[in-house]
Design an enzyme around this catalytic site. Structure first.
Site, mmCIF file in Angstrom:
data_model
loop_
_atom_site.group_PDB
_atom_site.id
_atom_site.type_symbol
_atom_site.label_atom_id
_atom_site.label_comp_id
_atom_site.label_asym_id
_atom_site.label_seq_id
_atom_site.Cartn_x
_atom_site.Cartn_y
_atom_site.Cartn_z
ATOM 1 N N LYS A 446 0.868 -1.177 0.000
ATOM 2 C CA LYS A 446 0.000 0.000 0.000
ATOM 3 C C LYS A 446 0.904 1.226 0.000
ATOM 4 O O LYS A 446 1.594 1.499 0.979
ATOM 5 C CB LYS A 446 -0.927 0.016 1.214
ATOM 6 N N TRP A 447 0.906 1.975 -1.120
ATOM 7 C CA TRP A 447 1.828 3.094 -1.346
ATOM 8 C C TRP A 447 1.078 4.392 -1.057
ATOM 9 O O TRP A 447 0.210 4.809 -1.805
ATOM 10 C CB TRP A 447 2.292 3.059 -2.794
ATOM 11 N N ASP A 448 1.439 5.059 0.039
ATOM 12 C CA ASP A 448 0.704 6.230 0.502
ATOM 13 C C ASP A 448 1.440 7.523 0.142
ATOM 14 O O ASP A 448 2.631 7.513 -0.198
ATOM 15 C CB ASP A 448 0.487 6.144 2.019
ATOM 16 N N ASN A 450 0.908 11.354 1.945
ATOM 17 C CA ASN A 450 0.053 11.989 2.943
ATOM 18 C C ASN A 450 0.224 13.490 3.101
ATOM 19 O O ASN A 450 -0.119 14.029 4.154
ATOM 20 C CB ASN A 450 0.262 11.313 4.304
ATOM 21 N N CYS A 494 -2.571 5.129 -2.657
ATOM 22 C CA CYS A 494 -3.303 5.812 -1.590
ATOM 23 C C CYS A 494 -2.680 7.198 -1.427
ATOM 24 O O CYS A 494 -1.469 7.362 -1.569
ATOM 25 C CB CYS A 494 -3.211 5.023 -0.285
ATOM 26 N N ASP A 516 -10.376 7.967 2.922
ATOM 27 C CA ASP A 516 -10.167 7.623 4.331
ATOM 28 C C ASP A 516 -11.482 7.562 5.090
ATOM 29 O O ASP A 516 -11.519 7.103 6.239
ATOM 30 C CB ASP A 516 -9.249 8.658 4.995
#
Length: 693
Positions: A446-448, A450, A494, A516
């Site tokens: 899962k590559w976020d 932010n 993500c 989210d």
């Protein structure tokens, strides 16, 4: 295969239901001829001989008719291409020739040292367009500065009363659909944040009187994961053009030295006469066939540890959750944030991609192998483009982040943005991530992402604004390299939820995190908007705890939460250690049911039966002889039962058995009178399966 007229100046591309035609005039202007229902090459040639209008000095006959308006000359529309050299800007090109190969048409133009190639490709009824700009000067020649290089300009036919659809939002409220009349002037949407953004998805649609299943719809979608801009203009003569590409403003994209080139992202367009639903199904089919990697493969049911544990994790605790997840039928177990470096909160550790020795003394391999032994795949969370100032990486390389000299480095969520335009940064991340994926049997990442860009500076570079483009190209190159080296690993995009969703990132990831916001009622509107352009095959959705402590405190049944999430790629994100035995048993039932209907949801044709605007909402998926309806009743009014939903996509002459009740229905009856859902009360939901007999 594109068709070319005998004079080599008129071209036609055709799909199953639509055609697209262009023409180069004797004075080398590239003009638009047709986009809409299928026509023949002779029809395109007849359109090509029509003269351009003869305007007085205050208007241009080219405006609203050119395929790719450049800066310079008698043009007053927004230019798609703006090039600057010392003491001069603008373009005066000459037509060089054309090439066809496979499904692609390439039109070549030249202006001195600048070579421009415009690309067209018809895939189904989706037209892909992009441009390549190349400096063909000699070594030592001055560079060419690309101030603006859009991917394409789309021209719509003359119509009255155009209506514009777009997807807008914010964090935790992404992809909300809005429609409004188009007025004279420009409507501009985009992102100046360095990523696609929560605020707008790079998609628009225009119609005059379309419904969900009938009427002409024109849609455009941009495949770019950085800052971008789409401008929809209704010109003074009422013609409409849509311009789109990378970058938000015209202050400069790149500087090309001799021999260098820039290929713009794809700006895809679609015409249909089957309404908004038909447009969505065509977009979905295009992405499953040509964009999403391994799209024919089912995405597994996952469990993600974030809302169960946040940063307070350990190997033993994760193993306990894994046992519970396996017991309810989960197929992929994902350890979220907190497994690496000094990551005990959001203040430290980003950039140090090695397992925390206190939490995972022998690395991730023992837990990954244990998860595999339970019959599940194993995944992890990463955020490679970010770094905490409190990290070993930042202490060693403070110059690797984006920053403006002499200015404070803005921290959001206690983190800074690494400059992926730098080759040394990309090489470091490649080595760290390749080592990580080789150290344990990891099946999923899962590559976020932010935070947004704020201090997008690069003091050591001679053209620092290229960072906006080259960061994205660096991201793509890194993902491509990792996928090639680890073909068995799936990736999810993500960005604090749905902050990076577009055709560009989707061509390199297997699914996306939609939002989210996991509240099941809010998710219905988010998923409704998402489905306008993107398929359920990539739309990750979780079942989390009730009350929803993350966002609004709303209480909802496990049934409602599951049916909401089953409309996409099902996941579980609640704290399974706190679920009762009754809840775990119910969860297993829903997971088993989802696995039965998964081929329809992830690979079937979507029909939006009722929009989530209060009361009853419903979607239907059809694949072959099977169909499934997911319906949600938000609130019951006046004691009345939920209305019937009229089904679509069925054979009106065939009979269908409802697997829940055993009743047999004629397809024509279901399509006309509808199907009763049996929903009552507030926040109720159901799944109804139909099979042709």
């Amino acid at each position: 295969m594109p068709e070319s007229a005998a004079d080599g100046r008129t071209w036609l591309l055709s799909g199953p239901a639509s055609s697209y035609a262009v023409h180069v005039t004797e004075t080398d202007e590239l003009v638009h001829l047709h986009w809409g229902p299928r026509i023949e090459l002779a029809d395109a040639q007849a359109l090509a001989v029509r003269p351009l209008p003869d305007y007085w000095a205050f208007e241009s006959p080219l405006d609203g008719r050119e395929e790719y308006p450049v800066e310079g000359g008698a043009r007053f529309v927004r230019p798609a291409l703006s090039v600057r050299t010392t003491g001069r800007r603008g373009t005066e090109w000459s037509f060089v020739g054309h090439e066809t190969g496979g499904d692609e048409l390439r039109l070549r133009f030249r202006d001195g040292r600048l070579a421009v190639t415009l690309h067209y490709r018809m895939l189904g009824d989706v037209v892909e367009r992009w441009a390549t700009l190349r400096h063909e000067g000699e070594e030592g020649d001055e560079p060419l500065e690309l101030l603006r290089a859009d991917s394409a300009v789309w021209t719509l036919p003359d119509r009255d009363d155009w209506r514009l659809s777009q997807l807008h939002g914010r964090w935790a409220a992404e992809s909300r659909l809005t429609r409004a009349p188009l007025t004279y002037g420009e409507k501009v949407i985009g992102s100046r944040r360095g990523h696609t953004s929560h605020q707008h998805l790079p998609w628009v649609a225009l119609d005059t009187d379309a419904t969900e299943e009938r009427g002409e719809v024109y849609g455009c979608a941009l495949g770019w994961s950085g800052s971008w801009r789409i401008a929809v203009a209704q010109l003074p003569d009422a013609r409409v053009q849509i311009t789109g590409g990378a970058g938000y403003d015209d202050s400069g994209l790149l500087r090309l030295a001799p021999g260098e080139e820039f290929t713009t992202p794809v700006f895809a367009g679609l015409w249909t006469d089957e309404g908004f639903g038909g447009a969505s199904r065509a977009w979905h089919a295009y992405q499953r066939a040509h964009v999403i990697p391994d799209a024919g493969r089912d995405r597994p049911v996952l469990f993600n540890s974030w809302e169960a544990t946040y940063f307070d994790i350990s190997e033993e605790q994760q193993a306990t959750l894994a046992r519970r997840a396996a017991a309810v039928g989960v197929e992929l177990f994902v350890v979220d944030d907190g497994w690496f470096g000094a990551r005990t909160g959001d203040h430290a550790g980003l950039g140090d991609w090695t397992p925390n020795p206190d939490r995972f003394p022998k690395g991730l391999k023992p837990l990954a192998e244990y998860v595999h032994a339970l019959g599940m795949q194993f995944g992890i969370w990463v955020e490679p483009e970010m770094v905490n100032p409190d990290s070993d990486l930042y202490r060693a390389h403070p110059d690797w982040v984006q920053f403006q000299p002499g200015r404070r480095r803005t921290e959001l969520r206690n983190q800074l943005v690494l400059n992926l335009a730098r080759e040394d940064v990309r090489e470091y991340l490649w080595q760290r991530l390749d080592t990580l994926l080789s150290s344990a049997p990891i099946d999923y990442v899962k590559w976020d992402f932010n935070r947004c860009f704020t201090d997008a500076g690069w003091p050591d570079d001679t053209y620092p604004q290229r960072l906006w483009v080259d960061h994205v190209r660096g991201l793509y190159a890194l993902l491509d390299r990792l996928r090639a080296a680890h073909p068995g690993v799936a990736f999810e995009s993500c960005s604090g939820g749905g902050g990076r969703i577009d055709l560009g990132i989707m061509s390199r990831t297997d699914q996306v995190w939609t939002s989210d916001n996991t509240d099941p009622l809010d998710r219905l509107a988010i998923q409704h908007g998402f489905s306008q352009i993107h398929p359920a095959r990539v739309m990750a959705a979780w079942v989390t705890d009730s009350p929803n402590t993350q966002l609004n405190g709303r209480i909802s049944s496990l049934r409602f939460r599951f049916v909401s999430a089953m409309a996409g790629v099902l996941g579980v994100g609640g704290d399974l250690s706190e679920w009762t035995e009754e809840e775990l048993a119910e969860a297993r039932h829903w997971v088993e049911l989802y696995k039965e209907i998964r081929p329809l949801v992830q690979h079937g044709d979507l029909h939006r039966l009722r929009a989530p605007e209060g009361g009853l909402s419903a979607v239907q998926y059809v694949r072959g002889d099977e169909s499934v309806v997911l319906a949600w009743l938000q609130a019951q009014r006046y004691g009345e039962p939920a209305p019937a939903v009229r089904l679509r996509g069925l054979d009106p002459k065939a009979s269908y058995e409802c697997l829940e009740t055993g009743e047999v229905h004629r397809g024509a009856v279901l399509m006309h009178h509808g199907l009763r859902t049996g929903l009552r009360g507030d926040l109720d939901a159901t799944v109804i399966r139909l099979r042709r007999i």
